[in-house]
Design a protein around this motif. Structure first.
Motif, PDB file in Angstrom:
ATOM      1  N   ILE A   1      17.131   2.145  -2.732  1.00 40.36           N
ATOM      2  CA  ILE A   1      16.068   1.153  -2.957  1.00 40.36           C
ATOM      3  C   ILE A   1      16.656  -0.153  -3.478  1.00 40.36           C
ATOM      4  O   ILE A   1      16.220  -1.240  -3.091  1.00 40.36           O
ATOM      5  CB  ILE A   1      15.005   1.727  -3.924  1.00 40.36           C
ATOM      6  N   LEU A   2      17.678  -0.045  -4.330  1.00 44.10           N
ATOM      7  CA  LEU A   2      18.266  -1.266  -4.879  1.00 44.10           C
ATOM      8  C   LEU A   2      18.942  -2.097  -3.795  1.00 44.10           C
ATOM      9  O   LEU A   2      18.866  -3.327  -3.823  1.00 44.10           O
ATOM     10  CB  LEU A   2      19.261  -0.922  -5.996  1.00 44.10           C
ATOM     11  N   ILE A   3      19.579  -1.427  -2.819  1.00 43.22           N
ATOM     12  CA  ILE A   3      20.192  -2.173  -1.713  1.00 43.22           C
ATOM     13  C   ILE A   3      19.127  -2.990  -0.977  1.00 43.22           C
ATOM     14  O   ILE A   3      19.306  -4.177  -0.688  1.00 43.22           O
ATOM     15  CB  ILE A   3      20.911  -1.208  -0.740  1.00 43.22           C
ATOM     16  N   LEU A   4      17.971  -2.339  -0.726  1.00 42.34           N
ATOM     17  CA  LEU A   4      16.889  -3.057  -0.045  1.00 42.34           C
ATOM     18  C   LEU A   4      16.325  -4.162  -0.922  1.00 42.34           C
ATOM     19  O   LEU A   4      15.957  -5.237  -0.430  1.00 42.34           O
ATOM     20  CB  LEU A   4      15.792  -2.072   0.345  1.00 42.34           C
ATOM     21  N   ALA A   5      16.259  -3.907  -2.242  1.00 46.26           N
ATOM     22  CA  ALA A   5      15.765  -4.936  -3.152  1.00 46.26           C
ATOM     23  C   ALA A   5      16.687  -6.153  -3.112  1.00 46.26           C
ATOM     24  O   ALA A   5      16.226  -7.292  -3.150  1.00 46.26           O
ATOM     25  CB  ALA A   5      15.671  -4.381  -4.569  1.00 46.26           C
ATOM     26  N   VAL A   6      18.009  -5.896  -3.003  1.00 46.71           N
ATOM     27  CA  VAL A   6      18.967  -7.010  -2.898  1.00 46.71           C
ATOM     28  C   VAL A   6      18.700  -7.786  -1.612  1.00 46.71           C
ATOM     29  O   VAL A   6      18.736  -9.020  -1.597  1.00 46.71           O
ATOM     30  CB  VAL A   6      20.408  -6.475  -2.950  1.00 46.71           C
ATOM     31  N   ALA A   7      18.371  -7.062  -0.532  1.00 49.26           N
ATOM     32  CA  ALA A   7      18.066  -7.736   0.732  1.00 49.26           C
ATOM     33  C   ALA A   7      16.867  -8.659   0.577  1.00 49.26           C
ATOM     34  O   ALA A   7      16.863  -9.796   1.064  1.00 49.26           O
ATOM     35  CB  ALA A   7      17.804  -6.704   1.822  1.00 49.26           C
TER      36      ALA A   7
ATOM     37  N   VAL B   1      10.767   1.089   7.189  1.00 50.47           N
ATOM     38  CA  VAL B   1      11.720   2.173   7.410  1.00 50.47           C
ATOM     39  C   VAL B   1      12.082   2.812   6.067  1.00 50.47           C
ATOM     40  O   VAL B   1      12.227   4.021   5.960  1.00 50.47           O
ATOM     41  CB  VAL B   1      12.965   1.649   8.153  1.00 50.47           C
ATOM     42  N   GLU B   2      12.152   1.970   5.031  1.00 51.61           N
ATOM     43  CA  GLU B   2      12.383   2.510   3.693  1.00 51.61           C
ATOM     44  C   GLU B   2      11.294   3.520   3.347  1.00 51.61           C
ATOM     45  O   GLU B   2      11.583   4.625   2.871  1.00 51.61           O
ATOM     46  CB  GLU B   2      12.382   1.381   2.663  1.00 51.61           C
TER      47      GLU B   2
ATOM     48  N   PRO C   1       9.267  11.598   2.382  1.00 55.42           N
ATOM     49  CA  PRO C   1       9.712  13.000   2.295  1.00 55.42           C
ATOM     50  C   PRO C   1      10.426  13.296   0.983  1.00 55.42           C
ATOM     51  O   PRO C   1      10.246  14.355   0.389  1.00 55.42           O
ATOM     52  CB  PRO C   1      10.681  13.141   3.478  1.00 55.42           C
ATOM     53  N   TRP C   2      11.202  12.310   0.523  1.00 56.97           N
ATOM     54  CA  TRP C   2      11.896  12.470  -0.752  1.00 56.97           C
ATOM     55  C   TRP C   2      10.890  12.608  -1.892  1.00 56.97           C
ATOM     56  O   TRP C   2      11.048  13.451  -2.787  1.00 56.97           O
ATOM     57  CB  TRP C   2      12.805  11.260  -0.973  1.00 56.97           C
ATOM     58  N   ALA C   3       9.813  11.803  -1.848  1.00 57.66           N
ATOM     59  CA  ALA C   3       8.836  11.806  -2.934  1.00 57.66           C
ATOM     60  C   ALA C   3       8.130  13.151  -3.056  1.00 57.66           C
ATOM     61  O   ALA C   3       7.822  13.598  -4.156  1.00 57.66           O
ATOM     62  CB  ALA C   3       7.810  10.692  -2.716  1.00 57.66           C
ATOM     63  N   VAL C   4       7.896  13.820  -1.906  1.00 58.30           N
ATOM     64  CA  VAL C   4       7.151  15.078  -1.942  1.00 58.30           C
ATOM     65  C   VAL C   4       7.917  16.137  -2.736  1.00 58.30           C
ATOM     66  O   VAL C   4       7.337  16.856  -3.550  1.00 58.30           O
ATOM     67  CB  VAL C   4       6.878  15.576  -0.506  1.00 58.30           C
ATOM     68  N   ILE C   5       9.230  16.230  -2.525  1.00 56.22           N
ATOM     69  CA  ILE C   5       9.995  17.298  -3.170  1.00 56.22           C
ATOM     70  C   ILE C   5      10.878  16.770  -4.290  1.00 56.22           C
ATOM     71  O   ILE C   5      11.761  17.467  -4.776  1.00 56.22           O
ATOM     72  CB  ILE C   5      10.867  18.050  -2.147  1.00 56.22           C
TER      73      ILE C   5
ATOM     74  N   MET D   1       0.825  -1.199   0.000  1.00 57.41           N
ATOM     75  CA  MET D   1       0.000   0.000   0.000  1.00 57.41           C
ATOM     76  C   MET D   1       0.867   1.260   0.000  1.00 57.41           C
ATOM     77  O   MET D   1       0.651   2.168  -0.805  1.00 57.41           O
ATOM     78  CB  MET D   1      -0.897  -0.029   1.238  1.00 57.41           C
ATOM     79  N   SER D   2       1.880   1.300   0.869  1.00 54.32           N
ATOM     80  CA  SER D   2       2.699   2.517   0.906  1.00 54.32           C
ATOM     81  C   SER D   2       3.504   2.657  -0.379  1.00 54.32           C
ATOM     82  O   SER D   2       3.681   3.775  -0.872  1.00 54.32           O
ATOM     83  CB  SER D   2       3.596   2.530   2.143  1.00 54.32           C
ATOM     84  N   LEU D   3       3.959   1.538  -0.953  1.00 56.02           N
ATOM     85  CA  LEU D   3       4.681   1.630  -2.226  1.00 56.02           C
ATOM     86  C   LEU D   3       3.762   2.106  -3.349  1.00 56.02           C
ATOM     87  O   LEU D   3       4.199   2.798  -4.260  1.00 56.02           O
ATOM     88  CB  LEU D   3       5.278   0.273  -2.598  1.00 56.02           C
ATOM     89  N   ALA D   4       2.470   1.750  -3.276  1.00 53.13           N
ATOM     90  CA  ALA D   4       1.540   2.173  -4.319  1.00 53.13           C
ATOM     91  C   ALA D   4       1.175   3.647  -4.179  1.00 53.13           C
ATOM     92  O   ALA D   4       0.776   4.287  -5.148  1.00 53.13           O
ATOM     93  CB  ALA D   4       0.278   1.316  -4.281  1.00 53.13           C
ATOM     94  N   ILE D   5       1.308   4.196  -2.952  1.00 44.93           N
ATOM     95  CA  ILE D   5       0.976   5.608  -2.750  1.00 44.93           C
ATOM     96  C   ILE D   5       2.108   6.513  -3.235  1.00 44.93           C
ATOM     97  O   ILE D   5       1.876   7.614  -3.724  1.00 44.93           O
ATOM     98  CB  ILE D   5       0.662   5.864  -1.254  1.00 44.93           C
ATOM     99  N   ILE D   6       3.362   6.016  -3.133  1.00 41.17           N
ATOM    100  CA  ILE D   6       4.512   6.877  -3.429  1.00 41.17           C
ATOM    101  C   ILE D   6       4.460   7.499  -4.840  1.00 41.17           C
ATOM    102  O   ILE D   6       4.711   8.701  -4.970  1.00 41.17           O
ATOM    103  CB  ILE D   6       5.827   6.109  -3.171  1.00 41.17           C
ATOM    104  N   PRO D   7       4.120   6.742  -5.914  1.00 42.61           N
ATOM    105  CA  PRO D   7       4.025   7.398  -7.224  1.00 42.61           C
ATOM    106  C   PRO D   7       3.048   8.568  -7.243  1.00 42.61           C
ATOM    107  O   PRO D   7       3.322   9.597  -7.875  1.00 42.61           O
ATOM    108  CB  PRO D   7       3.549   6.273  -8.144  1.00 42.61           C
ATOM    109  N   VAL D   8       1.926   8.436  -6.537  1.00 47.65           N
ATOM    110  CA  VAL D   8       0.955   9.542  -6.476  1.00 47.65           C
ATOM    111  C   VAL D   8       1.585  10.756  -5.815  1.00 47.65           C
ATOM    112  O   VAL D   8       1.430  11.894  -6.269  1.00 47.65           O
ATOM    113  CB  VAL D   8      -0.310   9.105  -5.703  1.00 47.65           C
TER     114      VAL D   8
END
Lengths: 354, 123
Positions: B104-110, B77-78, B84-88, A164-171
């Protein structure tokens, strides 16, 4: 800001609260009657016209049942758990904008209980807290089925909360704000995010179905395996509270999906005056209720149509497919937005007014 | 948003919280008035398909659910960092985007590591 403004906002809050309770009643009725209609049965048809008063009759029945705590239960936690699932359900709905705010004289009437600047984060917080209601209910019952149901539920709900949170981020990237009213304004008229962000829109709604433990994701109360899951030991009025919380959550998910992806109160017709009064707020409310109603119908429709998943299928689907796809979408959308901001791509689909 | 408007919006949220508490109290109170009181030992025993409850009430559950909670913490936590990054994001330079991609890729590897370890396999 004087007492009149406080009064206006209190009235808005009470009206919305009453509307939620009314919608829950109707939704329970439609769930039974509509499911019967789709399965070519009759369904409840005795209490009132079309069985409309069936939910009221059920509520009265549950209220007159004996309220007691099982011997092996932890009495305090057992009593508090329904509140912990009911309260976040109501609080999550406070951020939904039902229509454009309007003025009466020089007074501003918002059609939203609270326009928090962290709106979407507030929703995620509340849905996280709601997990505690169920897990404490299951644990405090001191019984085996509720405990298993609670563990299953917490694993399922936290998994799909990530989706859900990943789906909100693009918006959020596209709109450049966390405020729900800001997101609705960014989708002015017909620039609904469902068009460029169709994958997150579907992911959000599907994870919403999983969050509310509705079929086909109702593993936590798979009747033939776990009786009623975490709330097996609950009866009477406390059971009713969990039920109310579940239906309020369904309304929340539908309303938030409308807000984030279907343009909120935006619609093709959003103008006009009657006797000098602007009817834009009424149109806004109409479009909002129409879209939310359609999504509520989809909730019931999906429940009637699809068989229940297996637990390993649910987890594999959530962690491998949903999370993988949505992480890719977040990266893709951020690249597209960055390219648009740099001027390498033409500005597309009402991009943020930065 | 001016600071008093900021606090006021939370006041409205608190009002809804009070309404919810009121509803909870009213429902419990009404049920207390309306309910019959006929307690018995059999009634207040726990449900176990109609047979006598066996063994300890708090049974054990499998550890694999716990692993999901651990994985959840990583990605939740990600989300805290990404929002905050997404907003700006639009106003930032390419460097910020590249940094977030690396994060994000580091977490994807995890996650990939967990999948290869068989954490998500159920049988």
């Amino acid at each position: 800001m004087d007492w009149v403004d406080y009064l206006i906002r209190s009235v808005v809050a009470v009206v919305v609260f009453a509307a939620i309770l009314g919608t829950c009643t109707l939704l329970v009725w439609f769930e039974r009657r509509g499911a019967a209609w789709m399965q070519v049965r009759v369904g409840p048809n005795k209490a009132g016209p079309f069985g409309l008063l069936q939910t009221v009759a059920d509520a009265v029945k549950l209220l007159t049942k004996e309220v007691f705590v099982p011997d092996s239960a932890d009495p305090l936690v057992y009593r508090i758990a329904p509140l912990l699932s009911l309260l976040p359900a109501f609080l999550a709905l406070t951020i939904v904008p039902f229509g454009p705010g309007f003025h009466i004289g020089d007074r501003y009437v918002p059609m939203q209980i609270a326009d928090l600047n962290i709106g979407i984060l507030w929703l995620l917080c509340m849905s996280s807290i709601a997990v505690y209601g169920y897990i404490l209910a299951g644990w405090s019952s001191g019984s085996k089925y509720p405990l298993l149901g609670a563990v299953r539920q917490s694993a399922q709900v936290i998994s799909y909360e990530l989706v859900m949170s990943l789906a909100i981020i693009p918006v959020v990237i596209w709109a450049g704000t966390l405020s729900t009213s800001g997101i609705v304004e960014a989708q002015s008229r017909y620039h609904w995010y469902v068009v460029p962000l169709i994958v997150p829109a579907i992911a959000f709604f599907v994870s919403g179905i999983a969050e509310t433990n509705r079929p086909p994701f109702d593993l936590v109360e798979a009747e033939s395996e776990l009786v009623a899951g975490a709330i097996t030991e609950y009866g009477g009025v406390r059971f009713m509270m969990f039920f109310l919380a579940e239906y309020t959550n369904i309304i929340t998910i539908s309303a938030i999906t409308t807000t984030l992806f279907l343009g909120g109160w935006n619609g093709p017709i959003l103008f006009g005056t009657i006797a000098g009064w602007s009817v834009v707020p009424l149109w806004g409310l109409f479009w909002f209720l129409l879209k939310t109603g359609v999504l509520l119908f989809v909730f019931i429709w999906v429940r009637v149509s699809l068989p229940r998943l297996r637990y390993d299928q649910l987890m594999t689907f959530g962690w491998k497919i949903m999370i993988g796809v949505n992480v890719a979408v977040v990266l893709a959308v951020s690249f597209v937005i960055a390219l648009m901001e740099q001027g390498a791509l033409p500005m597309f689909w009402a991009p943020p007014g930065r | 948003m001016p600071i008093d408007a900021y606090y006021r919006s939370y006041l409205q949220v608190a009002a809804v919280g009070l309404l919810g508490l009121g509803l909870f109290g009213a429902m419990i109170g009404l049920a207390k008035v309306l309910q019959p009181r006929r307690l018995s030992d059999l009634k207040s025993s726990i449900y176990e398909c109609g047979v006598e409850p066996l063994g300890d009430e708090w049974s054990q559950s499998q550890v694999r659910y716990y692993v999901f909670a651990l994985l959840f913490v990583v990605f939740d936590v990600e989300a805290i960092f990404v929002f905050p990054w997404a907003v700006i994001m639009g106003t930032l330079s390419w460097a910020a985007l590249v940094e977030m991609v690396i994060f994000i890729l580091i977490l994807a590897v995890a996650l990939l590591y967990a999948v290869r370890k068989g954490v998500l396999r159920w049988i």
